[in-house]
Motif scaffolding. Structure first.
Motif, PDB file in Angstrom:
ATOM      1  N   THR A   6     119.544 -37.133  54.954  1.00 51.02           N
ATOM      2  CA  THR A   6     118.740 -38.025  54.109  1.00 51.02           C
ATOM      3  C   THR A   6     119.606 -39.114  53.500  1.00 51.02           C
ATOM      4  OG1 THR A   6     117.219 -36.217  53.575  1.00 51.02           O
ATOM      5  CG2 THR A   6     117.202 -38.148  52.120  1.00 51.02           C
ATOM      6  N   GLY A   7     120.780 -38.735  52.981  1.00 59.15           N
ATOM      7  CA  GLY A   7     121.690 -39.722  52.401  1.00 59.15           C
ATOM      8  C   GLY A   7     122.203 -40.716  53.427  1.00 59.15           C
ATOM      9  N   MET A   8     122.493 -40.236  54.637  1.00 62.37           N
ATOM     10  CA  MET A   8     122.970 -41.127  55.696  1.00 62.37           C
ATOM     11  C   MET A   8     121.891 -42.130  56.092  1.00 62.37           C
ATOM     12  SD  MET A   8     124.369 -40.122  59.498  1.00 62.37           S
ATOM     13  CE  MET A   8     125.379 -38.808  58.808  1.00 62.37           C
ATOM     14  N   ILE A   9     120.671 -41.633  56.226  1.00 63.06           N
ATOM     15  CA  ILE A   9     119.568 -42.531  56.595  1.00 63.06           C
ATOM     16  C   ILE A   9     119.346 -43.569  55.503  1.00 63.06           C
ATOM     17  CG2 ILE A   9     117.077 -42.632  56.986  1.00 63.06           C
ATOM     18  CD1 ILE A   9     117.317 -39.899  58.361  1.00 63.06           C
ATOM     19  N   ASN A  10     119.452 -43.151  54.246  1.00 63.24           N
ATOM     20  CA  ASN A  10     119.305 -44.102  53.142  1.00 63.24           C
ATOM     21  C   ASN A  10     120.363 -45.186  53.209  1.00 63.24           C
ATOM     22  OD1 ASN A  10     117.080 -42.821  52.052  1.00 63.24           O
ATOM     23  ND2 ASN A  10     118.282 -41.562  50.631  1.00 63.24           N
ATOM     24  N   ASN A  11     121.623 -44.798  53.469  1.00 64.73           N
ATOM     25  CA  ASN A  11     122.701 -45.787  53.560  1.00 64.73           C
ATOM     26  C   ASN A  11     122.464 -46.754  54.713  1.00 64.73           C
ATOM     27  OD1 ASN A  11     125.860 -45.127  52.147  1.00 64.73           O
ATOM     28  ND2 ASN A  11     123.999 -44.059  51.540  1.00 64.73           N
ATOM     29  N   ILE A  12     122.006 -46.229  55.841  1.00 63.91           N
ATOM     30  CA  ILE A  12     121.712 -47.108  56.984  1.00 63.91           C
ATOM     31  C   ILE A  12     120.594 -48.079  56.624  1.00 63.91           C
ATOM     32  CG2 ILE A  12     120.850 -47.160  59.354  1.00 63.91           C
ATOM     33  CD1 ILE A  12     122.174 -44.418  59.765  1.00 63.91           C
ATOM     34  N   PHE A  13     119.592 -47.585  55.935  1.00 66.36           N
ATOM     35  CA  PHE A  13     118.489 -48.448  55.501  1.00 66.36           C
ATOM     36  C   PHE A  13     118.982 -49.545  54.561  1.00 66.36           C
ATOM     37  CE2 PHE A  13     115.239 -49.432  52.299  1.00 66.36           C
ATOM     38  CZ  PHE A  13     114.236 -49.923  53.112  1.00 66.36           C
ATOM     39  N   PHE A  14     119.885 -49.191  53.634  1.00 67.43           N
ATOM     40  CA  PHE A  14     120.421 -50.177  52.695  1.00 67.43           C
ATOM     41  C   PHE A  14     121.161 -51.299  53.423  1.00 67.43           C
ATOM     42  CE2 PHE A  14     120.859 -46.422  49.551  1.00 67.43           C
ATOM     43  CZ  PHE A  14     119.523 -46.547  49.201  1.00 67.43           C
TER      44      PHE A  14
END
Length: 421
Positions: A6-14
């Protein structure tokens, strides 16, 4: 593992979202990243860095916190140059100081090396193809993480051999996202380049069509003028014959002037006095003019005037010209005669003039090309008449819609906004 993903996907989204957002709202033709709008993209990438730092994620173990702030830093330095790189470094350094922790100085030093060194690779990066770009950004990302790994070993004594698996995964993770970001920007730039190339091609094609139309139409009257002048120079004609030749020359010059005026109408706003026009009265005038022309070609004009007392805004002379052009084309589309229906309709806030013939009709492709310069369904036509008509209607804030079917006829609808008295 779920929290890490979840954190990795959030960073990619950012990281990805600001690029997509920029592409969506940037002005067409000015979307060259960090060239047309460096300030905008610097702000967006600064936001990406801050969000990545504020929302890090645990990587494989609970003791290792990681984020993808270096991805926008590396990409920003390569596409933006030293100034953009310096701004992104300041943003990331201030953010890292605010977070604090044992690795703060190593992180800031690493960010400084990236901000100072990567812009020197920008000229090389701009020259290589996209796959070598991917190799270059991946290598920069790996070197940055290697610096962190060895700095942690020498300063804090972190056992590299115990964490080598984690570091390898980090390198693949950050390197892959950096490649994805760089290739996304390259793809968007390529699309923008193709868009600009298409726009330039269309402009050049329009210019060539105009040049062809002008040369084609002007050559005929000029050749006639040239021929009569040469005859007058060589032979001694009676006075009556000379006057006949001179009148022909004047007629040809007038035809050339009218052609030039038509092109000026297309290229510039309608000249003349823009005033309130009573459509029914204007239409009656045009029908009176065109009736002999239609009768001579065995075409019956059927007029349904309706009730239209509300005026529109336009130039009377040019409005007449637009209607005459369409009616003439409709008459010529019925070489064996037929009926031409003209209807005036008022609805809501608009006034419509419908012109329907029983002629040869057109295909959908031909309908879509109506109004283009140098496109005509007539063997000797240039498309100039309808091109001017479309321009006149557009300058009067009107719209033209066309419905046609081969062998069954064509229906033109001219719709204008109604003025309230």
């Amino acid at each position: 593992m779920e929290a890490m993903m979840t954190g990795m996907i959030n960073n990619i989204f950012f990281i990805i979202f600001p690029i997509i957002l920029y592409q969506m709202f940037a002005t067409a033709g000015q979307r060259n990243f960090f060239v047309s709008h460096r300030t905008t993209m610097t702000v967006l990438f600064s936001i990406s860095i801050i969000l990545c730092m504020v929302f890090p994620y645990q990587f494989l173990t609970e003791d290792y916190i990681f984020d993808l702030r270096q991805v926008p830093m590396i990409v920003g330095a390569l596409y933006g140059g030293p100034i953009v790189s310096a701004v992104l470094f300041i943003v990331s350094a201030v953010g890292r100081i605010a977070i604090g922790g044992d690795g703060m100085y190593i992180a800031i030093l690493n960010q400084l090396l990236v901000a100072a060194g990567v812009p020197f690779l920008a000229p090389l990066y701009s020259r290589v193809n996209r796959w070598w770009k991917a190799v270059l950004v991946f290598s920069i990302s790996i070197l940055s993480l290697l610096f962190n790994m060895f700095a942690g070993y020498f300063i804090f004594g972190d056992p590299i051999h115990n964490l080598i698996g984690i570091w390898l995964m980090l390198m693949l993770n950050q390197g892959g996202i950096t490649i994805l970001t760089a290739l996304l920007i390259e793809h968007l730039q390529k699309q923008e380049y193709l868009y600009n190339s298409l726009m330039r091609h269309e402009k050049m094609e329009t210019v060539s069509h105009f040049a062809a139309a002008v040369s084609h139409e002007l050559r005929n009257p000029l050749q006639s003028v040239k021929g009569f002048v040469q005859l007058l120079q060589v032979y001694e004609y009676p006075r009556a014959k000379q006057l006949e030749f001179q009148q022909t020359i004047l007629d040809e010059i007038k035809a050339a002037e009218e052609l030039i005026d038509d092109y000026l109408i297309y290229a510039k706003p309608v000249y003349g006095e823009m005033k309130h026009l009573e459509v029914e009265a204007e239409l009656s005038h045009v029908i009176k003019i065109m009736s002999p022309y239609a009768n001579a070609r065995n075409v019956e004009l059927l007029v349904k005037r309706g009730n239209s007392l509300s005026p529109i805004l336009g130039d009377s002379q040019k409005f007449h010209q637009a209607l005459v052009n369409i009616i003439r084309n409709s008459v010529e589309a019925m070489p064996d005669g037929g009926k031409l229906e003209i209807e005036l309709e008022t609805s809501g806030s608009s006034i419509c003039v419908h012109i329907q013939d029983e002629g040869v009709g057109m295909t959908k492709e031909q309908v879509n090309r109506l109004g283009e310069p140098y496109f005509s369904n007539k063997s000797k036509g240039t498309g100039l008449g309808l091109m001017v008509t479309y321009s006149i209607v557009d300058q009067m804030s009107g719209e033209i819609s066309v419905q046609s079917e081969l062998g069954k006829g064509t229906r033109f609808t001219l719709e204008f906004p109604k003025l309230t008295k």
